[in-house]
Write an enzyme that holds these catalytic residues in place. Structure first.
Site, mmCIF file in Angstrom:
data_model
loop_
_atom_site.group_PDB
_atom_site.id
_atom_site.type_symbol
_atom_site.label_atom_id
_atom_site.label_comp_id
_atom_site.label_asym_id
_atom_site.label_seq_id
_atom_site.Cartn_x
_atom_site.Cartn_y
_atom_site.Cartn_z
ATOM 1 N N LYS A 143 -48.249 29.661 8.417
ATOM 2 C CA LYS A 143 -48.878 28.812 7.709
ATOM 3 C C LYS A 143 -50.365 28.756 6.249
ATOM 4 C CE LYS A 143 -47.018 25.284 10.467
ATOM 5 N NZ LYS A 143 -46.769 24.018 10.782
ATOM 6 N N ARG A 235 -39.814 26.139 17.483
ATOM 7 C CA ARG A 235 -41.891 25.925 16.856
ATOM 8 C C ARG A 235 -42.577 25.013 17.168
ATOM 9 N NH1 ARG A 235 -44.132 29.884 11.953
ATOM 10 N NH2 ARG A 235 -46.148 29.135 11.478
ATOM 11 N N HIS A 242 -49.747 16.975 20.993
ATOM 12 C CA HIS A 242 -50.365 17.170 19.310
ATOM 13 C C HIS A 242 -50.173 15.786 18.398
ATOM 14 C CE1 HIS A 242 -51.080 21.264 19.412
ATOM 15 N NE2 HIS A 242 -52.038 21.337 18.477
ATOM 16 N N HIS A 246 -53.095 14.586 16.657
ATOM 17 C CA HIS A 246 -53.020 13.751 15.423
ATOM 18 C C HIS A 246 -52.657 12.487 15.574
ATOM 19 C CE1 HIS A 246 -50.621 17.371 14.576
ATOM 20 N NE2 HIS A 246 -51.484 17.382 14.370
ATOM 21 N N HIS A 258 -60.405 18.747 16.405
ATOM 22 C CA HIS A 258 -59.275 19.047 16.228
ATOM 23 C C HIS A 258 -58.810 19.190 18.210
ATOM 24 C CE1 HIS A 258 -54.682 19.702 15.882
ATOM 25 N NE2 HIS A 258 -55.123 20.784 16.484
HETATM 26 N N1 LIG Z 1 -52.379 27.425 9.466
HETATM 27 C C1 LIG Z 1 -51.471 27.319 11.216
HETATM 28 O O1 LIG Z 1 -50.964 26.979 12.069
HETATM 29 C C2 LIG Z 1 -53.061 26.489 11.341
HETATM 30 C C3 LIG Z 1 -52.989 25.600 12.762
HETATM 31 C C4 LIG Z 1 -53.922 25.049 13.884
HETATM 32 C C5 LIG Z 1 -54.958 24.844 13.195
HETATM 33 N N2 LIG Z 1 -55.447 24.985 11.406
HETATM 34 C C6 LIG Z 1 -56.514 24.293 11.069
HETATM 35 O O2 LIG Z 1 -57.564 24.472 11.433
HETATM 36 C C7 LIG Z 1 -58.086 24.601 10.838
HETATM 37 C C8 LIG Z 1 -59.487 24.246 12.136
HETATM 38 O O3 LIG Z 1 -60.016 25.120 11.982
HETATM 39 P P1 LIG Z 1 -61.391 26.004 13.303
HETATM 40 O O4 LIG Z 1 -60.657 24.711 14.759
HETATM 41 O O5 LIG Z 1 -61.331 26.847 13.336
HETATM 42 O O6 LIG Z 1 -61.799 25.016 12.304
HETATM 43 P P2 LIG Z 1 -63.730 25.415 11.148
HETATM 44 O O7 LIG Z 1 -62.636 26.420 10.620
HETATM 45 O O8 LIG Z 1 -63.897 24.312 10.460
HETATM 46 O O9 LIG Z 1 -64.219 26.101 11.779
HETATM 47 C C9 LIG Z 1 -65.062 25.221 12.637
HETATM 48 C C10 LIG Z 1 -66.818 26.075 12.709
HETATM 49 O O10 LIG Z 1 -67.155 27.539 13.156
HETATM 50 C C11 LIG Z 1 -67.833 27.932 11.587
HETATM 51 N N3 LIG Z 1 -67.319 29.422 12.203
HETATM 52 C C12 LIG Z 1 -66.438 29.706 12.119
HETATM 53 N N4 LIG Z 1 -66.541 30.796 12.942
HETATM 54 C C13 LIG Z 1 -67.657 31.008 13.413
HETATM 55 C C14 LIG Z 1 -68.402 32.450 14.172
HETATM 56 N N5 LIG Z 1 -67.659 33.101 14.012
HETATM 57 N N6 LIG Z 1 -69.893 32.183 14.704
HETATM 58 C C15 LIG Z 1 -70.328 31.026 13.682
HETATM 59 N N7 LIG Z 1 -69.610 29.870 13.503
HETATM 60 C C16 LIG Z 1 -68.579 30.001 12.976
HETATM 61 C C17 LIG Z 1 -67.027 27.335 10.584
HETATM 62 O O11 LIG Z 1 -67.522 27.489 9.300
HETATM 63 C C18 LIG Z 1 -67.060 25.696 10.781
HETATM 64 O O12 LIG Z 1 -68.566 25.245 10.350
HETATM 65 C C19 LIG Z 1 -58.240 22.771 10.847
HETATM 66 O O13 LIG Z 1 -57.917 22.932 8.904
HETATM 67 C C20 LIG Z 1 -56.577 23.037 10.929
HETATM 68 O O14 LIG Z 1 -55.308 22.062 9.646
HETATM 69 C C21 LIG Z 1 -53.949 25.646 10.900
#
Ligand SMILES: NC(=O)c1ccc[n+]([C@@H]2O[C@H](COP(=O)([O-])OP(=O)(O)OC[C@H]3O[C@@H](n4cnc5c(N)ncnc54)[C@H](O)[C@@H]3O)[C@@H](O)[C@H]2O)c1
Length: 353
Positions: A143, A235, A242, A246, A258
């Site tokens: 996704k 799924r 959630h 949400h 989240h």
């Molecule tokens: N596609 C899917 O199936 C799916 C599933 C769950 C969540 N999501 C999406 O994921 C997003 C949330 O992702 P997240 O929780 O990873 O947050 P994010 O991508 O915002 O990352 C959180 C913070 O950590 C920083 N960061 C990332 N890796 C790092 C590292 N190794 N070292 C230092 N800083 C780092 C990022 O730049 C950011 O500032 C939401 O937009 C959500 O909708 C998508």
């Protein structure tokens, strides 16, 4: 180094998981028969720590690799950022044989993944998740997408990657609060289908995950998406916790992580299951204790229960006038329940622990 193979309707792809995997990405990609240009899409926060070994490995493997930065943050998970990426892809002279490599958390992977799914009707994509949440959740399952002002993840595409590279060593630079948030999804996977992992976490006393435990958590997501690649049925179990989460996030104007909302959502789902007599023995107590031990909130945020109920109805996963809940029956056994009554949900939200 572990390899987990994910199958999907159009084929399969490997997840390479182990310390040092990042620098080996170029070699692995070459083994898959890819060559030519690569664009590493990242943001300044992640790129400053992890872009260099990746780019060096790609160059060494014979790729013409360049780095493209987009701004960090959910507020940039937009069509505007995708349009900027298209411009930068043209400027970098990417063609149909070029590869997009998404290096970052879930926000980066979703945005760059959607650009890869649509530019030139789709370019090969490599996901390199760098947060715990994106390793165990966002990078697997295909996704991708962006937010609209009207709501999160409203535009998107299924885009299966060529491969996913999970290098636990990159977590060393991840802020503690982000790691904890990712643990919300790891606990969720334990409740869905990994009771042994759940028990190990209980005994681990808040220790960081081993690479092997990380792989088992990823394995739960892999198993579920393989059973239901286009989200038509099974799924839905991944939404455990959630429906509550949400609603909390929406009422908090997304100023809440989240994974933190998921932690509290898991506790609420467990309490709802207990109230309805659906779950066995000490399931609810164990989920509550593990979420608390991880440092995630267990009490629902202080919004009026009626507002939380109303916010659940704006979720895009609603079905008619009933809200679907995924509820635990035991650790390692969850099921989908429709037609849960409002009074039971409100009672759980109002209950004080
Ligand atoms: N596609 C899917 O199936 C799916 C599933 C769950 C969540 N999501 C999406 O994921 C997003 C949330 O992702 P997240 O929780 O990873 O947050 P994010 O991508 O915002 O990352 C959180 C913070 O950590 C920083 N960061 C990332 N890796 C790092 C590292 N190794 N070292 C230092 N800083 C780092 C990022 O730049 C950011 O500032 C939401 O937009 C959500 O909708 C998508």
């Amino acid at each position: 180094m572990q390899t987990i193979t994910v199958t999907h309707p159009a084929g399969s792809y490997p997840i390479f998981l182990g310390d040092g995997a990042l620098a080996q990405t170029g070699a692995r990609l070459a083994e898959l028969g890819r060559r030519g240009r690569c664009a590493v899409v990242t943001n300044p926060t992640v790129g400053q720590h992890h872009a260099e070994p990746l780019l060096a490995g790609l160059t060494e493997a014979g790729f013409e690799a360049g780095r493209i930065n987009i701004p960090d943050g959910e507020q940039h998970k937009t069509l505007d950022t995708v349009a900027d990426l298209y411009d930068l892809f043209v400027e970098a002279k990417l063609d149909r044989h070029s590869t997009i490599i998404a290096l970052g958390g879930g926000v980066l992977g979703d945005t760059a993944g959607f650009a890869a799914a649509t530019f030139l009707r789709g370019l090969p994509l490599v996901q390199i998740p760098t947060t715990l949440l994106s390793m165990v959740d966002a990078s697997v399952g295909g996704k991708t997408g962006v937010d609209l002002p009207q709501g999160k993840n409203l535009v998107g595409a299924f885009k299966q990657p060529e491969m996913v590279v999970i290098d636990p060593a990159v977590l060393a630079t991840l802020p503690e609060a982000e790691y904890r948030a990712g643990m919300g999804e790891v606990i969720k996977h334990g409740v869905i289908d990994a009771p042994d992992l759940f028990a190990e976490l209980e005994q681990g006393g808040g220790q960081k995950l081993s690479a092997e435990q990380l792989a088992r958590s990823v394995g739960v997501k892999v198993k579920v998406v393989q059973e239901d690649p286009f989200e038509h049925g099974r799924r839905a179990v991944l939404n455990l916790g959630h429906t509550f989460a949400h609603a909390f996030e929406r009422l908090a104007n997304f100023q809440m992580r989240h994974g933190e909302a998921v932690g509290t959502g898991l506790v609420c789902a467990a309490r709802l299951a207990a109230r309805l007599g659906l779950c066995a023995g000490d399931t609810t107590e164990r989920i509550t204790a593990l979420v608390a031990q991880t440092g995630l909130p267990i009490e629902p945020p202080g919004f009026p229960a009626e507002d939380i109920w109303a916010a659940m109805f704006t979720d895009k996963k609603r079905q008619g006038n009933t809200i679907r809940f995924i509820l635990p029956r035991a650790i390692g056994d969850v099921a989908i329940f429709d037609n849960i009554r409002k009074e039971d949900v409100l009672a759980v939200l109002k209950e004080k622990l």
